[in-house]
Design an enzyme around this catalytic site. Structure first.
Site, PDB file in Angstrom:
ATOM      1  N   GLY B 325       0.828  -1.196   0.000  1.00  0.00           N
ATOM      2  CA  GLY B 325       0.000   0.000   0.000  1.00  0.00           C
ATOM      3  C   GLY B 325       0.865   1.250   0.000  1.00  0.00           C
ATOM      4  O   GLY B 325       1.963   1.260  -0.571  1.00  0.00           O
ATOM      5  N   SER B 326       0.410   2.253   0.663  1.00  0.00           N
ATOM      6  CA  SER B 326       1.086   3.550   0.615  1.00  0.00           C
ATOM      7  C   SER B 326       2.448   3.552   1.303  1.00  0.00           C
ATOM      8  O   SER B 326       3.206   4.507   1.144  1.00  0.00           O
ATOM      9  CB  SER B 326       0.194   4.615   1.234  1.00  0.00           C
ATOM     10  OG  SER B 326      -1.022   4.675   0.530  1.00  0.00           O
ATOM     11  N   THR B 327       2.747   2.532   2.054  1.00  0.00           N
ATOM     12  CA  THR B 327       4.074   2.502   2.681  1.00  0.00           C
ATOM     13  C   THR B 327       5.159   2.401   1.609  1.00  0.00           C
ATOM     14  O   THR B 327       6.329   2.648   1.864  1.00  0.00           O
ATOM     15  CB  THR B 327       4.239   1.315   3.650  1.00  0.00           C
ATOM     16  OG1 THR B 327       4.001   0.094   2.960  1.00  0.00           O
ATOM     17  CG2 THR B 327       3.284   1.425   4.824  1.00  0.00           C
TER      18      THR B 327
END
Lengths: 374, 616
Positions: B325-327
């Protein structure tokens, strides 16, 4: 003074004390030598159980004492009482089947209140005495009808003992009786016939055998089949003897014996301890002494002045041999395991007393000879 | 024919007897010769054979199993030790009636149904002459009660031994692993002679990975026995060499705090010391008690663990593969900067969705209303998807792939715990090989925000974060710090393995990304500002909310209406302090929802524990 004597004139003085005490020095020496060597081996196999050795010494003492006592009895006296002894023995054998105590799974003992007694032991002497008594009455070789009766005299007690069941003793008694017949001149033709009959009768015998007896035969034929069961004895005793080599592992150093791999090592299998600790050399010494005893006994029998003495003496000598060869044959894996001790070496009481009484008879025969003029 | 008178002919009879005596003697001589022949065979010809048999008979080699090495945490707290324990063993061939014996024994010692069942299972695969354990960990009372009744139970023995014990139960179980009875599969991978006498072997985790070190070297005792197998004396003794102790990089206190921070949620957290790759915490939740496995777990308990929806046996930290995801965004951003595709001031307008040129399909931003005009710092701090769609498209999958692979995505980190999975960093080649399909531009977009095919393991994510924090310095993550010989106080450090560093084009690019990550936590509009508010130290982080399934066009994600297993994964990566990082963490909460709400607070607790509590 002219005599038909076995010994040369030089040891006349020695013969004197031998005659007075009714000893045969040569035989006595052989027996003492075997007993002494036996005690050494027993000391080792007992593995520190000094009480066991002490008890054996006491038994040897009793047995030799018994021999001395029997040696004093005149052969003629023995001959006169033979039928009575045989009759008593046969009665007791029947009694033992009816009211006997069961020991180690077989009915052998008769409790007389003060002593437990094995009538089969008595028959080891009574049977050859009886057959010799019967055959010596008439001229030899015996006629067929007389052989038949003599055979019956042997077979009756043998069967009674075999059903107890005590295969070893019945075999020994059968061979004692047989040797009387053989020495009396049993014809080879008949012997061959009997041999054939025995071969033919083997399956029949098999049929009447107890399971454990059959097992012994099977085990004998193929010990590896049951290495931890009945074959274990044979395998372990072969290992003991084989690992002994020429000179053995040394006294008290038999690993098979001391590490308890060898079963019955103080009794029936003591020969394996001897083989392990003293090697072929040690066994050779023992075999020589045994052979000496057998030869000497046969010689004494040959020197006997009457047929009864000759037949009985010869039979006793050969029975001793059978004892020896069956035990050693069993321990070395040549013969099936039949519970017979190594005479004078194995730990055990009753059979030793009987055995020594037999040598007492031999000494009696030898030392009660009348000096006959030629 | 004259009548024959049976008068005795003494001379004839004497002669006959002599003849027969000689024949008897010959008979005896033949038999004695046979006996001698037999003896010569046994004692001379076959002597060697029987000597060997005789030695085999009496000399037995008994193995002396080594004591297994102990496992400590970085501060010397014991995590796996060996406790003296008494077990009750039955040798089946010596027991006539097993059931009767079991019944009689149950009057002396507590034998539960579980014990009976396990015993039944064990005895089926044990030869009859070998002892089978019935009970483990007998109490002193039970030992005493059995001892006085010992004579009644031939073939039953109490055996003293050491039993593996995990004093903290489930703590760090997914890192430690456990030992269990050696089974057939184990036998295939070990040298059985090294394990003679040893009953247990490392099955998973460190116990398995460091099996060779922990096990030690088996010793031997040459003993003389009698036919019953009773030992009479020892001839030769070669003592065993105990296994080496392990000192982990793990901080048990931190581990414990981290595990508790999960509050029962399923997920994983890894804390790494970025300066050397030390694993400080290795969390995979839920957990189980490794002590259950040491002496054979009973079927019911095992089935319950296996069939548990939360999958406690699953090592999420090592084998859980989640979309990052956004990590992933900081890494994508750095890739774009380093490759000159963007600069930190480049603007992108975010209307709340993104369209591929000439295509109708909308790629949505998590914020429906859009972020407006964003540049690098705000894009990371607010986690603008549109910015990264655009960046990813500009980079293309090939450059995206190479940029991300420099941080170790898509390959195993090589952590010293067996069983790690590689995750997935998609590429054209991969898609062609795996799916036999060409790469589509749309897939580049969603890869740019850590969705689509992209999968990472928590270990990988933490390792990448550590690399980022260290400006590209890479170390192989490792959990064993040093080993210790049993008779030595000195520790032998396990060398830290540096990996090929991530190349730096411009140090400033890194600083920009890290500054943006600081904004995530400490910025006014940072997605994780809640956890940064009252922090005693500054740290950098990045939230992630990973979709488990693709929403249809115009479909709205509504957690309440979705089954739990379709809820978003909640992720957070962080490191601190920013200037000289001492700890990097990655937290994944399965189906936890938003990264900022669930994973970030847990990361904060871990950082606090390590940086604040530790100091006081």
């Amino acid at each position: 003074m002219s005599t038909i004597l076995d010994t040369s004139r030089e040891d006349a003085s020695k013969r004197d004390w031998q005659h007075i005490l009714h000893f045969d020095a040569a035989l006595l020496f052989g027996l003492l030598a075997i007993s002494a060597l036996g005690l050494f081996v027993l000391y080792s196999s007992a593995g520190g159980d000094n009480q066991l050795v002490a008890r054996q010494i006491v038994r040897l003492g009793i047995a030799f004492g018994g021999m001395v006592v029997v040696a004093q009895l005149r052969p003629q006296w023995l001959q006169r009482w033979t039928p009575w002894l045989y009759g008593l023995g046969l009665t007791l054998l029947i009694a033992v089947l009816v009211v006997g105590d069961v020991g180690k799974g077989a009915q052998r003992w008769l409790d007389l209140g003060f002593v437990r007694f094995q009538p089969s032991e008595m028959m080891k002497l009574a049977v050859p005495m009886m057959v010799a008594w019967y055959l010596s009455d008439k001229r030899l070789p015996p006629t067929y009808p007389r052989l038949l009766i003599a055979g019956a005299l042997i077979v009756a007690p043998v069967l009674l003992i075999a059903v107890q069941p005590d295969l070893g003793t019945s075999l020994l008694i059968a061979s004692a009786g047989f040797f009387v017949l053989f020495l009396a001149g049993l014809s080879w033709k008949l012997l061959g016939g009997l041999g054939l009959l025995a071969t033919a009768g083997a399956p029949l015998l098999w049929h009447f055998m107890h399971d454990y007896q059959r097992q012994r035969v099977i085990t004998f034929l193929d010990p590896e089949q049951d290495p931890l069961g009945t074959g274990y004895h044979i395998i372990q005793s072969k290992i003991a003897i084989g690992s002994g080599g020429l000179f053995g592992k040394g006294w008290l150093n038999g690993t098979q014996a001391h590490l308890e791999f060898l079963p019955e090592r103080s009794t029936d299998f003591i020969f394996a301890v001897l083989g392990e600790e003293f090697g072929l050399f040690g066994i050779g010494v023992i075999v020589v002494i045994y052979s000496f005893i057998i030869v000497r006994s046969l010689y004494i029998a040959a020197q006997a002045q009457d047929t009864y003495g000759r037949l009985l003496g010869g039979s006793l000598a050969m029975t001793f041999f059978i004892y020896f060869i069956v035990n050693t044959g069993m321990v070395t894996g040549l013969l099936p395991v039949v519970g017979l001790p190594l005479p004078l070496v194995s730990y055990g009481g009753t059979s030793m007393v009987t055995l020594m009484a037999g040598f007492g008879i031999l000494m009696s025969i030898h030392t009660h000879r009348k000096l006959l003029a030629t | 024919m004259p009548v024959r008178v049976t008068i005795k002919d003494y001379l004839f009879e004497s002669h006959l007897f002599m003849q027969r005596s000689v024949q008897a003697l010959i008979f005896a001589a033949v038999l004695i010769a046979a006996l001698i022949g037999r003896l010569v065979y046994l004692q001379v010809l076959a002597h060697e054979h029987y000597i060997t048999l005789s030695d085999d008979n009496r000399i037995k080699i008994l193995p002396l199993p080594p004591n297994r090495g102990l496992i400590f945490d970085r501060n010397g707290l014991i995590l796996a030790d060996n406790l003296p324990s008494y077990r009750l063993e039955l040798t089946l061939e010596q027991i006539h009636d097993i059931d009767a014996t079991l019944d009689a024994l149950s009057r002396l010692v507590n034998i539960r149904d579980v014990d009976r069942k396990r015993f039944k299972k064990l005895r089926q695969r044990t030869p009859v002459f070998k002892p089978v354990a019935l009970r483990f960990h007998l109490s002193d009372d039970e030992v005493a009660r059995f001892a006085i009744n010992r004579h009644r139970f031939p073939g039953v023995d109490i055996v003293a031994g050491l039993s593996r014990h995990y004093p903290h139960g489930p703590l760090a179980v997914h890192a430690l692993g456990y030992v269990g009875r050696i089974d057939e599969r184990d036998l295939q991978r070990i040298d059985a002679s090294d394990y003679s006498g040893t009953t247990h072997i490392g099955k998973v985790g460190i116990e398995r990975t460091y099996e060779d070190v922990l096990h030690g070297t088996v010793g031997y005792r040459q003993v003389e026995t009698n036919a019953e197998g009773r030992i009479l004396r020892t001839l030769v003794r070669t003592p065993p060499v105990p296994g080496e102790n392990l000192y982990l990089t793990l901080d048990a206190e931190l581990q414990s705090v981290a595990e508790q921070a999960f509050e029962g949620k399923a997920g994983a957290a890894i804390a790494i010391d970025p300066s050397n790759g030390d694993i400080l915490a290795f969390v995979s939740q839920p957990t189980y008690d490794p002590n259950l496995f040491v002496n054979g777990i009973d079927t019911e308990t095992y089935q319950a663990l296996r069939d548990d929806d939360e999958q406690p046996l699953f090592n999420r930290a090592l084998r859980g593969q989640y979309p990052p995801g956004s990590t992933l965004k900081p890494f994508v951003a750095l890739g774009g900067l380093e490759r000159g595709i963007i600069n930190e001031h480049a603007h992108t307008y975010c209307p709340g969705f993104y369209r591929l040129p000439g295509k109708a399909r909308k790629y949505r931003d998590w914020k429906r209303s859009g972020h407006g005009t964003v540049e690098l710092n705000t894009a990371i701090a607010q986690s603008c998807d549109v910015y990264f769609y655009d960046l990813a498209l500009s980079m293309g999958i090939d450059r995206l792939h190479s940029a991300l692979s420099l941080f170790g995505f898509g390959e195993r980190t090589g952590i010293d715990i067996i069983g790690e999975l590689p995750g997935l960093l998609p590429s054209r080649q991969w898609k062609r090989a795996a799916r036999n399909l060409p790469w589509f531009p749309g897939e580049t977009l969603i890869t740019g925000i850590g969705q689509g095919f992209m999968l990472t393991t928590p270990v990988q994510l933490a390792s990448a974060t550590a690399t980022l924090s260290e400006y590209g310095r890479r170390f192989k993550p490792h959990i064993v710090a040093s080993t210790q010989q049993y008779d030595d106080i000195e520790l032998t450090p396990v060398p830290v393995e540096p990996l090929v560093d991530t190349p730096i084009e411009d140090l400033h690019h890194w600083t920009s990304v890290i500054t943006a990550m600081r904004e995530v936590v400490h910025g006014k509009r940072g997605t994780a500002r809640k956890i940064g508010k009252d922090s005693e130290f500054e740290f950098a982080g990045k939230t992630g909310t990973a979709q488990v399934f693709g929403l249809k066009q115009e479909e709205k994600y509504e957690a309440d209406k979705l089954a739990k297993e379709l809820h978003d994964h909640s992720l957070f990566i962080a490191f601190a302090p920013i200037d000289k990082p001492r700890i990097a963490v990655a937290v994944v909460i399965e189906h936890g929802g938003s990264g900022s709400a669930v994973a970030a607070p847990i990361a904060r607790i871990i950082l606090d524990q390590y940086l604040v509590e530790k100091r006081s």
